[in-house]
Design a protein around this motif. Structure first.
Motif, PDB file in Angstrom:
ATOM      1  N   ILE A 640       0.878  -1.335  -0.081  1.00 17.23           N
ATOM      2  CA  ILE A 640      -0.087  -0.032  -0.077  1.00 17.23           C
ATOM      3  C   ILE A 640       0.756   1.353   0.134  1.00 17.23           C
ATOM      4  N   VAL A 641       0.694   2.139  -1.104  1.00 14.51           N
ATOM      5  CA  VAL A 641       1.602   3.403  -1.112  1.00 14.51           C
ATOM      6  C   VAL A 641       0.754   4.610  -0.900  1.00 14.51           C
ATOM      7  N   ASN A 642      -0.565   4.445  -0.613  1.00 19.28           N
ATOM      8  CA  ASN A 642      -1.114   5.611  -0.152  1.00 19.28           C
ATOM      9  C   ASN A 642      -2.387   5.358   1.088  1.00 19.28           C
ATOM     10  N   TYR A 643      -2.427   5.799   1.834  1.00 17.05           N
ATOM     11  CA  TYR A 643      -3.373   5.482   3.206  1.00 17.05           C
ATOM     12  C   TYR A 643      -4.129   6.892   3.578  1.00 17.05           C
ATOM     13  N   SER A 644      -5.136   6.761   3.734  1.00 16.57           N
ATOM     14  CA  SER A 644      -6.052   8.033   4.098  1.00 16.57           C
ATOM     15  C   SER A 644      -6.969   7.407   5.335  1.00 16.57           C
ATOM     16  N   PHE A 645      -7.519   8.417   6.162  1.00 11.14           N
ATOM     17  CA  PHE A 645      -8.216   7.984   7.327  1.00 11.14           C
ATOM     18  C   PHE A 645      -9.603   8.633   6.820  1.00 11.14           C
ATOM     19  N   ASP A 646     -10.586   7.974   7.025  1.00 16.58           N
ATOM     20  CA  ASP A 646     -12.041   8.636   7.116  1.00 16.58           C
ATOM     21  C   ASP A 646     -12.676   9.130   8.233  1.00 16.58           C
ATOM     22  N   GLN A 647     -12.718  10.432   8.602  1.00 15.06           N
ATOM     23  CA  GLN A 647     -13.163  10.696   9.622  1.00 15.06           C
ATOM     24  C   GLN A 647     -14.561  10.514  10.105  1.00 15.06           C
ATOM     25  N   PHE A 648     -15.516  10.634   8.862  1.00 14.90           N
ATOM     26  CA  PHE A 648     -16.874  10.251   8.995  1.00 14.90           C
ATOM     27  C   PHE A 648     -17.178   8.888   9.630  1.00 14.90           C
ATOM     28  N   ALA A 649     -16.453   7.856   9.258  1.00 16.32           N
ATOM     29  CA  ALA A 649     -16.429   6.503   9.446  1.00 16.32           C
ATOM     30  C   ALA A 649     -15.869   6.078  10.834  1.00 16.32           C
ATOM     31  N   GLY A 650     -14.496   6.896  10.893  1.00 19.98           N
ATOM     32  CA  GLY A 650     -13.534   6.574  11.832  1.00 19.98           C
ATOM     33  C   GLY A 650     -12.838   5.433  11.524  1.00 19.98           C
ATOM     34  N   LEU A 651     -12.648   5.197  10.239  1.00 24.10           N
ATOM     35  CA  LEU A 651     -11.820   3.728   9.653  1.00 24.10           C
ATOM     36  C   LEU A 651     -11.035   4.503   8.603  1.00 24.10           C
ATOM     37  N   ALA A 652     -10.079   3.318   8.119  1.00 22.66           N
ATOM     38  CA  ALA A 652      -9.245   3.743   6.927  1.00 22.66           C
ATOM     39  C   ALA A 652     -10.218   3.936   5.925  1.00 22.66           C
ATOM     40  N   ALA A 653      -9.633   4.909   4.778  1.00 25.11           N
ATOM     41  CA  ALA A 653     -10.781   5.169   3.761  1.00 25.11           C
ATOM     42  C   ALA A 653     -10.099   4.223   2.573  1.00 25.11           C
ATOM     43  N   PHE A 654     -11.183   3.301   2.190  1.00 28.74           N
ATOM     44  CA  PHE A 654     -10.573   2.309   1.497  1.00 28.74           C
ATOM     45  C   PHE A 654     -10.534   2.584   0.081  1.00 28.74           C
ATOM     46  N   ASP A 655     -11.166   3.722  -0.386  1.00 31.60           N
ATOM     47  CA  ASP A 655     -11.073   3.899  -1.781  1.00 31.60           C
ATOM     48  C   ASP A 655      -9.847   5.034  -1.999  1.00 31.60           C
ATOM     49  N   HIS A 656      -9.100   5.253  -1.148  1.00 28.02           N
ATOM     50  CA  HIS A 656      -7.771   6.051  -1.122  1.00 28.02           C
ATOM     51  C   HIS A 656      -6.579   4.986  -1.066  1.00 28.02           C
ATOM     52  N   PHE A 657      -6.791   3.894  -0.779  1.00 27.89           N
ATOM     53  CA  PHE A 657      -5.763   2.795  -0.818  1.00 27.89           C
ATOM     54  C   PHE A 657      -5.253   2.587  -2.232  1.00 27.89           C
ATOM     55  N   ALA A 658      -4.091   2.747  -2.237  1.00 22.53           N
ATOM     56  CA  ALA A 658      -3.455   2.721  -3.801  1.00 22.53           C
ATOM     57  C   ALA A 658      -2.271   1.246  -3.689  1.00 22.53           C
TER      58      ALA A 658
END
Length: 664
Positions: A640-658
């Motif tokens: 994984i070369v891109n990670y983001s955290f989704d504050q709405f769900a309080g979890l990793a943002a799956f669509d941002h994973f590259a």
């Protein structure tokens, strides 16, 4: 875990189920979502340098913990991001309501909706609060709604060209499809265990749900691109309700089927879900809605208890969507397994993320101390609080000085150590998480003590002012302070925390009769006024959407007292309710008017309103002893070369994973 804002008589379960943010089903009223919690082992300060502040989880390798307060790094820079590949995830538990958006209350599922499956009028970017991830953005709507001068009418305008997944890939979303979704949310059979109570602020919503009206009078679709919503009273949280996925559009399917594709699927629509996001369930093109509902074959891409398979949605046009990068071509999720084994697979490169897992302490130590692995460790605030709740009608906690003394005596640092140490979260000095108040109270703690370890001298000085300390020596000498009925969760770390609380309060003369229960039973006991539980030792709460209302009304509003939920303090209880449940106390404070005043505000005034309420609660009411704001902790694979955290769900943002190009 921590509730998201809902539960009920059945009880909320903010327990720590191997670290997932989950929620219990209830029969009505509020329900919350569980918080993610780490293993019950202190990490010896090894991750202290990686998790010092409030935010983190950015999308470039340059965003380190030194800048964001959490690790937040991605392991690579954005220059390596290329679309493609298949993400390999695992989940320990299944989703809680089989993906039905009208009743789904599990944070994990909310992330699948936001990132991948369902678009709503408004949405979020899948980033941290610091990066604007808690700010509402237009999604299906072309802009934020227009609001009438009296705050009662909201007008949304829809974008054109937003289409559904197969077999409706040639059908565009219209305002009538949002009305259809709202009517399904209002149906108590379709939304059992969900959050339809929030929508009662819409004129005619409750009446339609009760079968007393043929339409929701406060919802109009004058044309295909316009939705007008009228409220019964000004409520600044209304826009957030149209980021909730229960309002995601449902396509029409024949003139005789009012609920369109959801017709006949009161209990199982999730397995027939028609999506609008960049992904759909594998096999969605084989759905046949021309058949009677009981003869339709569900999608192959969701096998309850076994697997989830998401693939690209051919009906999706990225030109209409500025929120989701959707880098991966597909997402495979296995359901079940052993937590430790799954993290071994991450280290071996066989998995990219354990969605609802708990990072084992040895793995956490390894990733926090190895410079080559530190970029793969991600720590972010999850917008949830853990607290101890006082029953303000039960002696001795009917006395504010006893409640204040408890706050001063509590060893909050010790409570955090029992939860796993500094990486698990921040010491909580007040009730609302800071993001819901725009950090207005970030440095506020009216009961601060040296090293957050408690201050018995200050606590005894407060106790000396109580009517239950007749000789003023700082120790309760009234019989009501012996055998105080306390309930807690039987699961770790709560027994150890209860022991610490007992030790902390002994110098004040507070002696507890502690009863331990399975989590759901514990919440039921705390919620039932007739049980006369004096103190609840193990609750937790997480937001439903990024607004203070999701803390205020369900926790402190008088309407949230049993049989609704979850006002365990009985704040605002009527004299009649107190008498009916056998209390000698005849009056408790109320903050209903202050909640209503804050809820009518917008913008900065709204943040200030929730901050003012927080101060009132902490200093003038004192219904709780808050002690901890939770973090979410993830470990990702080297792919994984891109990670983001989704504050709405309080979890990793799956669509941002590259996925790194060499690993695709």
């Amino acid at each position: 875990m921590i509730h998201r804002a809902r539960t009920c008589p059945g009880g909320w379960d903010p327990g720590d189920r191997l670290g997932s943010v989950k929620q219990e089903e209830g029969e009505g009223g509020y329900v919350r979502r569980y918080l993610k919690v780490l293993a019950l082992v202190a990490v010896l300060g090894l991750v202290a340098a990686a998790c010092g502040g409030d935010e983190g989880g950015g999308e470039t390798g340059a965003e380190t913990g030194a800048e964001t307060g959490a690790t937040g790094a991605t392991g690579e820079t954005g220059a390596d991001i290329q679309p493609g590949g298949t993400l390999e995830f695992a989940m320990l538990g299944d989703v809680s309501a089989a993906f039905d958006p009208a009743k789904e209350y599990y944070s994990v599922t909310w992330e699948y909706y936001r990132c991948c499956l369902l678009r709503t009028l408004l949405g979020y970017t899948g980033k941290t609060t610091a990066e604007g991830g808690a700010d509402l953005q237009p999604d299906i709507a072309s802009a934020l709604p227009e609001i009438s001068s009296d705050g009662l009418t909201y007008t949304f305008t829809l974008k054109s060209g937003v289409n559904y997944s197969p077999p409706f890939e040639d059908v565009s979303v219209t305002s009538g499809d949002i009305v259809r979704a709202l009517e399904r949310v209002a149906d108590p059979n379709a939304s059992v265990g969900g959050y339809n109570f929030y929508y009662n602020i819409i004129e005619g919503f409750a009446e339609f749900g009760e079968g007393k009206a043929d339409t929701i009078t406060g919802v109009e679709a004058p044309d295909d691109s316009t939705l007008i919503v009228t409220l019964t009273a000004p409520s600044g949280y209304l826009p957030y309700l149209f980021s909730m996925h229960a309002t995601a559009p449902i396509p029409p399917d024949g003139p005789d089927e009012r609920l369109g594709a959801a017709e006949g699927h009161t209990k199982d629509y999730g397995r027939y879900l028609v999506t609008t996001g960049p992904y759909m369930f594998l096999g969605s093109e084989n759905l046949d809605f021309s058949l009677p509902a009981d003869e339709q074959t569900p999608v192959a891409g969701y096998e309850p208890g076994q697997s989830i398979q998401l693939v690209r949605n051919p009906g999706y046009d990225p030109a209409t969507d500025g929120l989701r990068p959707a880098y991966a071509d597909a997402i495979n999720v296995s359901i079940g397994g052993d937590n430790n084994d799954l993290y071994n697979k991450i280290q071996a490169g066989e998995l990219d993320l354990v969605v609802d897992g708990i990072v084992p302490p040895p793995v956490l130590r390894t990733y926090s101390t190895d410079p080559t692995l530190q970029p793969l460790l991600h720590i972010n605030p999850s917008d949830a609080v853990r607290y101890i709740s006082f029953n303000m009608a039960a002696p001795p906690f009917d006395d504010i000085h006893v409640r204040k003394a408890f706050n001063l005596a509590l060893d909050k640092a010790g409570m955090r150590t029992l939860r796993g140490g500094e990486s698990t979260g921040e010491i909580g000095g007040h009730i609302f998480v800071n993001s819901l108040q725009d950090n207005l109270l970030a440095d506020y703690d009216p009961y601060a003590t040296p090293n957050s370890a408690g201050d018995i001298t200050a606590a005894q000085a407060e106790m000396a002012q109580s009517v239950y300390d007749t000789d003023g020596d700082g120790v309760c000498d009234d019989p009501v302070c012996s055998g105080i009925l306390a309930v807690t969760d039987e699961a770790d770390p709560y027994p150890d925390q209860a022991a610490l609380i007992t030790q902390n309060m002994e110098p004040l003369g507070l002696v507890f009769d502690i009863k331990s229960f399975e989590r759901t039973t514990m919440y039921s006991k705390c919620n039932d006024p007739s049980a006369q539980v004096a103190i609840c030792l193990a609750p937790g709460w997480g937001k439903d959407f990024p607004d203070g209302y999701t803390f205020a009304d369900p926790l402190f509003g008088s309407a949230a007292i049993f049989p609704s939920c979850c006002n365990y303090s009985l704040l605002g209880a009527s004299p009649e309710l107190l008498q009916e449940n056998g209390y000698s106390v005849t009056e408790v404070p109320s903050v209903d008017e202050q909640i209503a005043t804050a809820n009518a505000q917008t913008g900065d005034a709204r943040f200030q309103g929730w901050a003012d309420l927080d101060v009132t609660l902490m200093e003038e009411v004192v219904p709780w002893a808050p002690y901890f704001f939770d973090n979410n902790v993830d470990v990702t694979s080297a792919r994984i070369v891109n990670y983001s955290f989704d504050q709405f769900a309080g979890l990793a943002a799956f669509d941002h994973f590259a996925i790194h190009p060499d690993a695709q």
